[in-house]
Write a protein that holds these residues in place. Structure first.
Motif, mmCIF file in Angstrom:
data_model
loop_
_atom_site.group_PDB
_atom_site.id
_atom_site.type_symbol
_atom_site.label_atom_id
_atom_site.label_comp_id
_atom_site.label_asym_id
_atom_site.label_seq_id
_atom_site.Cartn_x
_atom_site.Cartn_y
_atom_site.Cartn_z
ATOM 1 N N GLY A 187 41.456 21.317 -39.657
ATOM 2 C CA GLY A 187 42.684 22.316 -39.257
ATOM 3 C C GLY A 187 42.374 23.300 -39.146
ATOM 4 N N LYS A 188 41.302 24.241 -38.806
ATOM 5 C CA LYS A 188 40.803 25.716 -38.741
ATOM 6 C C LYS A 188 40.198 26.066 -36.854
ATOM 7 N N GLU A 189 40.360 26.760 -36.268
ATOM 8 C CA GLU A 189 39.860 27.283 -34.751
ATOM 9 C C GLU A 189 38.351 27.483 -35.458
ATOM 10 N N ARG A 190 37.762 27.106 -34.261
ATOM 11 C CA ARG A 190 35.967 27.578 -34.004
ATOM 12 C C ARG A 190 35.567 28.941 -34.297
ATOM 13 N N GLU A 191 35.061 29.280 -35.451
ATOM 14 C CA GLU A 191 34.712 30.668 -35.481
ATOM 15 C C GLU A 191 33.087 32.018 -35.922
ATOM 16 N N GLU A 192 32.576 32.681 -34.734
ATOM 17 C CA GLU A 192 31.533 32.899 -34.780
ATOM 18 C C GLU A 192 30.758 32.456 -35.881
ATOM 19 N N VAL A 193 30.185 32.563 -36.771
ATOM 20 C CA VAL A 193 29.102 33.094 -37.582
ATOM 21 C C VAL A 193 28.182 34.705 -37.787
ATOM 22 N N SER A 194 27.822 33.840 -36.693
ATOM 23 C CA SER A 194 26.292 35.191 -36.060
ATOM 24 C C SER A 194 26.243 34.761 -34.762
ATOM 25 N N GLU B 112 34.653 27.775 -49.249
ATOM 26 C CA GLU B 112 35.317 28.072 -48.228
ATOM 27 C C GLU B 112 34.150 27.744 -46.427
ATOM 28 N N ASP B 113 32.899 28.161 -47.477
ATOM 29 C CA ASP B 113 32.309 27.524 -46.122
ATOM 30 C C ASP B 113 32.005 26.434 -45.608
ATOM 31 N N THR B 114 32.512 25.474 -46.180
ATOM 32 C CA THR B 114 32.395 24.087 -46.052
ATOM 33 C C THR B 114 33.273 23.894 -44.502
ATOM 34 N N ALA B 115 32.436 23.034 -43.632
ATOM 35 C CA ALA B 115 32.605 23.396 -41.785
ATOM 36 C C ALA B 115 31.936 22.713 -41.234
ATOM 37 N N VAL B 116 31.814 22.783 -40.106
ATOM 38 C CA VAL B 116 30.665 21.589 -39.344
ATOM 39 C C VAL B 116 30.383 22.713 -38.662
ATOM 40 N N TYR B 117 28.671 23.115 -38.055
ATOM 41 C CA TYR B 117 28.131 24.321 -37.803
ATOM 42 C C TYR B 117 27.696 24.328 -36.511
ATOM 43 N N TYR C 16 31.867 39.951 -29.234
ATOM 44 C CA TYR C 16 33.495 39.659 -29.297
ATOM 45 C C TYR C 16 34.059 38.288 -28.877
ATOM 46 N N ASP C 17 33.429 37.602 -28.390
ATOM 47 C CA ASP C 17 33.510 35.856 -28.064
ATOM 48 C C ASP C 17 33.546 35.139 -29.065
ATOM 49 N N VAL C 18 34.570 35.596 -30.238
ATOM 50 C CA VAL C 18 34.276 34.828 -31.227
ATOM 51 C C VAL C 18 35.331 33.745 -31.549
ATOM 52 N N ARG C 19 35.591 32.885 -30.756
ATOM 53 C CA ARG C 19 35.900 31.786 -30.887
ATOM 54 C C ARG C 19 34.988 30.891 -29.611
ATOM 55 N N GLY C 20 33.988 31.221 -29.471
ATOM 56 C CA GLY C 20 32.932 30.643 -28.429
ATOM 57 C C GLY C 20 33.519 30.053 -27.207
#
Length: 121
Positions: free
Chosen positions: A40-47, A87-92, A101-105
């Motif tokens: 239910g959340k957008e993809r986000e850049e972790v590192s 809250e770190d639970t996700a598909v990585y 700058y491309d935090v959504r990939g």
């Protein structure tokens, strides 16, 4: 091609190390990043580790807990995750090229199939 591994179930406060192995190209020639997407959340850049390892980027939510690194000989990028939280639970996913700058990939040219990290007691 990128292949992630190392995900699994871990208790809060625990650690996991994710691997991202490349084939067909040299990872060190690219900026390679880790991204995550929770239900239910957008993809986000972790590192992101920049080309030739000249620097790194971390999302504020993981600073001080996650560490990105690479092994040139193994053509692999790692993500060491400590002090994990629910809250770190996700598909990585790992992907390239990444940037601060491309935090959504949205501009990734190659990415893997993902590995599930589940932080739960």
């Amino acid at each position: 091609q990128l292949v992630e591994s190392g995900g699994g179930l871990v208790q809060p406060g625990g650690s996991l190390k994710l691997d991202c192995a490349a084939s067909g190209f040299t990872l060190d020639d690219y900026a390679v990043g880790w991204f995550r997407q929770a239900p239910g959340k957008e993809r986000e850049e972790v590192s992101c580790i920049r080309t030739r390892r000249v620097g790194t980027y971390y999302a504020d939510s993981v600073k001080g807990r996650f560490t990105i690194s690479s092994d040139v000989a193994k053509n692999t990028v790692f993500l060491q995750m400590d002090s994990l939280k629910p809250e770190d639970t996700a598909v990585y996913y790992c992907g390239a090229p990444c940037s601060d700058y491309d935090v959504r990939g949205n501009y990734l040219e190659v990415w893997g199939q993902g590995t599930l990290v589940n932080v739960s007691s």
